[in-house]
Design a protein around this motif. Structure first.
Motif, PDB file in Angstrom:
ATOM      1  N   VAL A   1       1.183  -0.856   0.306  1.00 40.09           N
ATOM      2  CA  VAL A   1       0.370   0.153   0.175  1.00 40.09           C
ATOM      3  C   VAL A   1       1.595   1.220  -0.241  1.00 40.09           C
ATOM      4  N   ILE A   2       0.984   2.283  -1.136  1.00 42.43           N
ATOM      5  CA  ILE A   2       1.119   3.377  -1.143  1.00 42.43           C
ATOM      6  C   ILE A   2       1.002   4.620  -0.972  1.00 42.43           C
ATOM      7  N   PRO A   3       1.310   4.982   0.424  1.00 43.66           N
ATOM      8  CA  PRO A   3       0.524   6.316   1.600  1.00 43.66           C
ATOM      9  C   PRO A   3       0.218   7.732   0.550  1.00 43.66           C
ATOM     10  N   ASP A   4      -1.001   7.910   0.586  1.00 45.87           N
ATOM     11  CA  ASP A   4      -1.588   9.094  -0.055  1.00 45.87           C
ATOM     12  C   ASP A   4      -0.275   9.845  -0.516  1.00 45.87           C
ATOM     13  N   HIS A   5       0.273  10.287   0.470  1.00 44.80           N
ATOM     14  CA  HIS A   5       1.609  11.883   0.378  1.00 44.80           C
ATOM     15  C   HIS A   5       2.542  11.558  -0.416  1.00 44.80           C
ATOM     16  N   LEU A   6       2.550   9.929  -0.793  1.00 46.99           N
ATOM     17  CA  LEU A   6       3.747   9.328  -1.912  1.00 46.99           C
ATOM     18  C   LEU A   6       3.259   9.002  -3.093  1.00 46.99           C
ATOM     19  N   TYR A   7       2.290   8.655  -3.320  1.00 45.17           N
ATOM     20  CA  TYR A   7       0.970   8.465  -3.954  1.00 45.17           C
ATOM     21  C   TYR A   7       1.320   9.591  -4.965  1.00 45.17           C
ATOM     22  N   THR A   8       0.475  10.856  -4.329  1.00 42.30           N
ATOM     23  CA  THR A   8       0.058  12.091  -5.103  1.00 42.30           C
ATOM     24  C   THR A   8       1.936  13.423  -5.466  1.00 42.30           C
ATOM     25  N   LYS A   9       2.804  12.377  -4.748  1.00 45.20           N
ATOM     26  CA  LYS A   9       4.107  12.902  -5.250  1.00 45.20           C
ATOM     27  C   LYS A   9       4.430  12.083  -6.343  1.00 45.20           C
ATOM     28  N   TYR A  10       4.499  11.160  -5.834  1.00 42.07           N
ATOM     29  CA  TYR A  10       5.255   9.902  -7.126  1.00 42.07           C
ATOM     30  C   TYR A  10       4.305   9.746  -8.505  1.00 42.07           C
ATOM     31  N   ILE A  11       3.488   9.210  -8.194  1.00 38.88           N
ATOM     32  CA  ILE A  11       2.355   8.841  -9.712  1.00 38.88           C
ATOM     33  C   ILE A  11       1.799   9.276 -10.157  1.00 38.88           C
ATOM     34  N   SER A  12       0.589   9.897  -9.119  1.00 36.92           N
ATOM     35  CA  SER A  12      -0.148  11.150  -9.640  1.00 36.92           C
ATOM     36  C   SER A  12       0.467  11.934 -11.124  1.00 36.92           C
ATOM     37  N   PRO A  13       1.222  12.807 -10.756  1.00 36.98           N
ATOM     38  CA  PRO A  13       2.093  13.360 -12.189  1.00 36.98           C
ATOM     39  C   PRO A  13       2.075  12.715 -12.903  1.00 36.98           C
ATOM     40  N   SER A  14       2.242  11.255 -12.958  1.00 39.66           N
ATOM     41  CA  SER A  14       2.194  10.144 -14.010  1.00 39.66           C
ATOM     42  C   SER A  14       1.350  10.001 -15.259  1.00 39.66           C
ATOM     43  N   GLU A  15      -0.366   9.794 -14.192  1.00 40.47           N
ATOM     44  CA  GLU A  15      -0.474   9.793 -14.492  1.00 40.47           C
ATOM     45  C   GLU A  15      -1.304  10.670 -15.116  1.00 40.47           C
ATOM     46  N   GLU A  16      -1.248  12.172 -14.643  1.00 42.48           N
ATOM     47  CA  GLU A  16      -2.187  13.040 -15.142  1.00 42.48           C
ATOM     48  C   GLU A  16      -0.991  13.247 -16.419  1.00 42.48           C
ATOM     49  N   LYS A  17       0.084  13.257 -16.512  1.00 43.66           N
ATOM     50  CA  LYS A  17       0.382  13.349 -18.010  1.00 43.66           C
ATOM     51  C   LYS A  17      -0.115  12.521 -18.572  1.00 43.66           C
ATOM     52  N   LEU A  18      -0.457  11.032 -18.659  1.00 46.46           N
ATOM     53  CA  LEU A  18      -0.957  10.191 -19.811  1.00 46.46           C
ATOM     54  C   LEU A  18      -2.830  10.373 -19.749  1.00 46.46           C
ATOM     55  N   ILE A  19      -2.863  10.898 -18.353  1.00 49.79           N
ATOM     56  CA  ILE A  19      -4.485  11.943 -18.987  1.00 49.79           C
ATOM     57  C   ILE A  19      -4.204  13.085 -20.129  1.00 49.79           C
ATOM     58  N   ALA A  20      -3.076  13.341 -20.155  1.00 49.06           N
ATOM     59  CA  ALA A  20      -3.352  15.080 -21.041  1.00 49.06           C
ATOM     60  C   ALA A  20      -3.114  14.827 -22.137  1.00 49.06           C
ATOM     61  N   LYS A  21      -2.262  13.412 -22.361  1.00 51.09           N
ATOM     62  CA  LYS A  21      -1.395  12.725 -23.736  1.00 51.09           C
ATOM     63  C   LYS A  21      -2.668  12.282 -24.084  1.00 51.09           C
ATOM     64  N   ALA A  22      -3.635  11.679 -23.417  1.00 52.80           N
ATOM     65  CA  ALA A  22      -5.422  10.997 -24.053  1.00 52.80           C
ATOM     66  C   ALA A  22      -5.540  12.183 -24.974  1.00 52.80           C
ATOM     67  N   LYS A  23      -6.351  12.938 -23.733  1.00 50.77           N
ATOM     68  CA  LYS A  23      -6.589  13.932 -24.767  1.00 50.77           C
ATOM     69  C   LYS A  23      -6.370  14.694 -25.926  1.00 50.77           C
ATOM     70  N   GLU A  24      -5.546  14.742 -26.131  1.00 55.47           N
ATOM     71  CA  GLU A  24      -4.803  15.156 -27.146  1.00 55.47           C
ATOM     72  C   GLU A  24      -5.465  14.092 -28.205  1.00 55.47           C
ATOM     73  N   TYR A  25      -6.700  12.828 -28.216  1.00 51.64           N
ATOM     74  CA  TYR A  25      -6.334  12.146 -29.476  1.00 51.64           C
ATOM     75  C   TYR A  25      -7.649  11.723 -29.329  1.00 51.64           C
ATOM     76  N   HIS A  26      -8.407  12.555 -28.157  1.00 52.58           N
ATOM     77  CA  HIS A  26     -10.147  12.137 -27.868  1.00 52.58           C
ATOM     78  C   HIS A  26     -10.566  13.291 -26.585  1.00 52.58           C
ATOM     79  N   GLU A  27     -11.582  13.976 -26.498  1.00 52.63           N
ATOM     80  CA  GLU A  27     -12.166  15.035 -25.571  1.00 52.63           C
ATOM     81  C   GLU A  27     -12.377  14.320 -24.243  1.00 52.63           C
ATOM     82  N   ASP A  28     -12.594  13.152 -24.507  1.00 49.83           N
ATOM     83  CA  ASP A  28     -13.592  12.403 -23.148  1.00 49.83           C
ATOM     84  C   ASP A  28     -12.739  10.924 -23.182  1.00 49.83           C
TER      85      ASP A  28
END
Length: 141
Positions: A1-28
């Motif tokens: 289990v990854i604590p909340d503060h570590l998740y948001t520091k290390y994992i969330s940024p990569s997930e947000e980049k992935l979402i941004a990239k996906a939005k380049e292909y389709h808004e939804d």
């Protein structure tokens, strides 16, 4: 289990980049937040992600459709059925399956609710069960 503060520091940024990239292909796009066999998530980590649809394990997380829809800022949600083998979508009667569909739509509203499973329907789920679910959803929408 990854604590909340570590998740948001290390994992969330990569997930947000992935979402941004996906939005380049389709808004939804859909964010699936997987909960499985007692393993839950810190849903607040995902609350402000820039996705248009949220899917979380309603049954594992203990956050219902109405509460989840409100929590995720009124965005569309995919929810309803438990994903575990032996659950209603796999083994239920027509009446039981359609009762889950009705509860999901009544709780979440007709707009922005996609009836589905926490993650996916269990292997071996009879097609007829999915047809019963679809029929009830069509009747109520």
């Amino acid at each position: 289990v990854i604590p909340d503060h570590l998740y948001t520091k290390y994992i969330s940024p990569s997930e947000e980049k992935l979402i941004a990239k996906a939005k380049e292909y389709h808004e939804d796009n859909i964010l699936h937040i997987c909960g499985w066999r007692g393993r839950t998530n810190i849903l607040s980590v995902y609350r402000d992600y820039e996705t248009t649809v949220f899917n979380w394990a309603v049954n594992e997380e203990g956050v219902g459709v109405k509460e989840g829809k409100e929590f995720f800022h009124g965005k569309a949600v995919i929810a309803g059925f438990d994903q575990m083998p032996g659950s209603t979508i796999q083994c239920g009667t027509k009446e039981e399956i359609q009762a889950v569909v009705e509860k999901t739509i009544v709780d979440g509203g007709k707009l922005g609710v996609i009836v589905g499973a926490d993650c996916t329907v269990p292997d071996g789920t009879p097609i007829q069960n999915l047809i019963w679910a679809r029929e009830k959803a069509a009747e109520l929408s």
